[in-house]
Design a protein around this motif. Structure first.
Motif, PDB file in Angstrom:
ATOM      1  N   UNK A   1      44.818 -16.625 -58.830  1.00 44.44           N
ATOM      2  CA  UNK A   1      43.556 -16.570 -58.655  1.00 44.44           C
ATOM      3  C   UNK A   1      42.768 -16.087 -57.448  1.00 44.44           C
ATOM      4  N   UNK A   2      43.533 -15.706 -56.582  1.00 41.52           N
ATOM      5  CA  UNK A   2      43.195 -15.075 -55.500  1.00 41.52           C
ATOM      6  C   UNK A   2      43.359 -13.552 -55.138  1.00 41.52           C
ATOM      7  N   UNK A   3      44.091 -12.944 -56.088  1.00 42.61           N
ATOM      8  CA  UNK A   3      44.472 -11.480 -55.913  1.00 42.61           C
ATOM      9  C   UNK A   3      43.309 -10.536 -55.664  1.00 42.61           C
ATOM     10  N   UNK A   4      42.233 -10.909 -56.143  1.00 40.54           N
ATOM     11  CA  UNK A   4      41.102  -9.756 -56.211  1.00 40.54           C
ATOM     12  C   UNK A   4      40.223 -10.229 -55.113  1.00 40.54           C
ATOM     13  N   UNK A   5      40.299 -11.197 -54.404  1.00 41.77           N
ATOM     14  CA  UNK A   5      39.364 -11.588 -53.204  1.00 41.77           C
ATOM     15  C   UNK A   5      39.732 -10.732 -52.153  1.00 41.77           C
ATOM     16  N   UNK A   6      38.593 -10.422 -51.192  1.00 43.17           N
ATOM     17  CA  UNK A   6      38.616  -9.545 -50.099  1.00 43.17           C
ATOM     18  C   UNK A   6      39.315 -10.172 -49.021  1.00 43.17           C
ATOM     19  N   UNK A   7      40.256  -9.499 -48.236  1.00 39.97           N
ATOM     20  CA  UNK A   7      40.793  -9.972 -47.048  1.00 39.97           C
ATOM     21  C   UNK A   7      42.006 -10.987 -47.463  1.00 39.97           C
ATOM     22  N   UNK A   8      42.563 -11.189 -48.699  1.00 35.92           N
ATOM     23  CA  UNK A   8      43.344 -12.289 -49.083  1.00 35.92           C
ATOM     24  C   UNK A   8      44.748 -11.679 -49.329  1.00 35.92           C
ATOM     25  N   UNK A   9      45.624 -12.305 -48.320  1.00 38.06           N
ATOM     26  CA  UNK A   9      46.931 -11.742 -48.326  1.00 38.06           C
ATOM     27  C   UNK A   9      47.926 -13.054 -48.791  1.00 38.06           C
ATOM     28  N   UNK A  10      48.898 -12.796 -49.457  1.00 40.21           N
ATOM     29  CA  UNK A  10      49.790 -13.753 -49.782  1.00 40.21           C
ATOM     30  C   UNK A  10      50.525 -14.215 -48.686  1.00 40.21           C
ATOM     31  N   UNK A  11      51.348 -15.445 -48.734  1.00 37.46           N
ATOM     32  CA  UNK A  11      51.968 -15.899 -47.843  1.00 37.46           C
ATOM     33  C   UNK A  11      53.234 -15.262 -47.381  1.00 37.46           C
ATOM     34  N   UNK A  12      53.638 -14.378 -48.618  1.00 39.80           N
ATOM     35  CA  UNK A  12      54.961 -13.620 -48.168  1.00 39.80           C
ATOM     36  C   UNK A  12      54.587 -12.226 -48.123  1.00 39.80           C
TER      37      UNK A  12
END
Length: 548
Positions: free
Chosen positions: A494-505
């Protein structure tokens, strides 16, 4: 029970003896009445259809020049609701039915007329008239309230569609005036955070030529009361006239307008703080009533939410504009020294190529590292600017007729050096060479670069595979990027297209803007992007563009 006020009765009869009999019956019954007498059809018609109002009509059926039934039907078709009691010397039941159908209240035979019978008939006629008028008034009130509620519902859409305070206040003041039925309305928004107070007023045709900007001469105490006490105010014309201080204050507020009564409601923010108020005067008819007050309060509540949203929208827009200005300055100031570093590195590489034996060990590798990082910094700066353009809706595209398969081929060629460095394979599958789309080639290659770049970050260094395809999907072209990486955790989807969001890995490289920008580019094309992923299996990113 008869009213103590004398009744206004119209007596229509061509026989003086019969008229005298009616007068005597009224006297004996103790009915206080002013009797207006006419003796022919034309005079009766002029009196009944004229401006004078009667409490009841005593109408002889047979008249010179016409009959009572004809006159009764004309009166009812003309909207005259005065109770009519028909007097006749004929005892015809069929005639009585016709008269009652035409709108007569009662039917009396002259030969059987008594004081008691006449009095009873008049009482019945007055009761029925009052009941009819109350029912009509109630029906009109219900229809008026329904119209107000419909206007209020329609207004909600218009109010929330305004993107400037001035436009919103103009719409709100106009709606308030039309909703309540007044000649003048003012919508006032207090100054907050150093901003000037904003006011707009709406005026009926009565005030053609007056300004739509309200007079700020003086601060009426009722407006202060509305804002600070957070409650509505309603004053009749007589109540306002009785208080010289209030009247003077309102005269300054509504300078140049007729001040007749007052109705105001507060505008209150979601935090309970006052925003301003709605103010009305000079009602079209009569005084402002409780129903007007209730509907204005409802409008004020809707307007409060809309105005607060407009303020938030303006604040967000101003913040975005300020951010864009800062980004433009920073990007310009960063690019100048980066360009110097890049050109210096290029010159060093040329010198090293010309004299490789005299250069220190690993010098060429260091220069190449500098060039890679300069390129990465330039890409980060461009990503920040693109993200800002997406946010503000100013991302520009220049679509042209493009071959879908050619863009896929170009995307693979651009990503091939990175794939080879990581030991991954780039492949094509289901590549429709006939598909044509209207797209901005550079921007779509930017989408591929972001998506394929993400895949290459996570596929295994040995045995990693990224497959690109282009196929027809209804009236759209579907582009797919499939990898055999570790997949995306369900909680991250649900966060993939959010600005500045990066997964923990995620890798520390990049700013977390790749998919955000990709979605903005595809939105500008009228396209769509979706991501599907299974942990330990891989990820598929699909995006669509309209076919030509």
């Amino acid at each position: 029970m008869m009213s103590k006020t004398p009744l206004a009765l119209l007596l229509v009869d061509d026989d003086e003896v019969d008229r005298a009999a009616v007068r005597r019956a009224l006297d004996r019954a103790g009915v206080a009445a002013t009797v207006f007498e006419v003796s022919d059809f034309a005079s009766a018609r002029a009196a009944l259809l004229g401006r004078k109002e009667f409490d009841a009509v005593l109408l002889d059926f047979g008249l010179p020049g016409g009959d009572g039934l004809e006159l009764l039907r004309e009166a009812r078709s003309d909207g005259v609701d005065t109770p009519v009691i028909v007097l006749t010397g004929q005892g015809d039941e069929a005639l009585a039915v016709e008269l009652m159908k035409a709108g007569a209240i009662d039917y009396l035979q002259k030969g059987l007329l008594t004081a008691e019978r006449l009095s009873q008939s008049l009482r019945q006629a007055l009761r029925l008239r009052e009941a009819d008028r109350q029912a009509r008034d109630a029906r009109r009130a219900v229809e008026h309230q329904a119209a107000q509620l419909q206007l209020l519902a329609d207004a909600s859409v218009g109010i929330h569609g305004s993107h400037s305070l001035e436009a919103a206040l103009e719409f709100i003041s106009k709606t308030a005036r039309e909703l309540v039925g007044a000649n003048a309305a003012v919508a006032q928004l207090d100054g907050i955070g150093g901003r000037a107070e904003v006011e707009r007023r709406s005026l009926s045709e009565k005030y053609v030529g007056h300004s739509a900007v309200a007079s700020s001469d003086g601060d009426p105490r009722w407006a202060t009361l509305v804002r600070e006490a957070r409650k509505s105010v309603r004053l009749t014309a007589s109540q306002l006239d009785a208080d010289s201080a209030w009247k003077s204050s309102c005269a300054r507020r509504f300078k140049g307008l007729t001040v007749r009564g007052l109705l105001a409601a507060p505008l209150v923010g979601q935090d309970g703080k006052p925003l301003g108020s709605l103010q009305l005067t000079d009602r079209l008819e009569g005084d402002f009533d409780a129903s007007d007050e209730a509907v204005l309060v409802q409008l004020a509540q809707t307007a409060s939410v809309a105005l607060e949203n407009v303020r938030l929208y303006r604040a967000a827009r101003d913040a975005a504009s300020l951010r864009d200005d800062v980004l433009a300055i920073v990007s310009h100031d960063l690019r100048n020294p980066l360009n110097v570093v890049g050109m210096s590195a290029a010159m060093l590489r040329v010198a090293l190529d010309e004299s490789p034996t005299t250069a220190p060990a690993n010098c060429l590798a260091l220069v190449q590292r500098i060039e890679r990082n300069v390129s990465r910094m330039n890409r980060l700066i461009e990503d920040l600017l693109d993200a800002s353009r997406v946010d503000t809706g100013r991302l520009s595209i220049q679509p042209k007729l493009e071959k879908a398969s050619a863009m896929v081929t170009d995307a693979i060629e651009a990503a091939l050096p990175i794939a080879e460095a990581q030991g991954a394979r780039l492949e094509t599958d289901d590549l429709d060479t006939k598909l044509m789309v209207r797209a901005d080639r550079d921007r779509i290659l930017q989408v591929f670069s972001n998506v394929v770049g993400n895949s290459l970050k996570f596929v295994p260094r040995a045995g990693g595979r990224v497959t690109l395809s282009a196929a027809c999907d209804g009236n759209r072209a579907r582009f797919s990027v499939v990898d055999n990486g570790p997949g995306i955790p369900p909680g991250h989807m649900g966060h993939l297209f959010e600005r500045y969001w990066k997964g923990s890995v995620a890798s520390r490289e990049g700013a977390g803007l790749g998919l955000f920008i990709a979605k903005g580019i595809l939105d500008a094309h009228g396209g769509e992007i979706r991501v599907e992923s299974k942990p330990q299996v891989g990820t598929t990113v699909c995006f669509w563009l309209p076919l030509v």
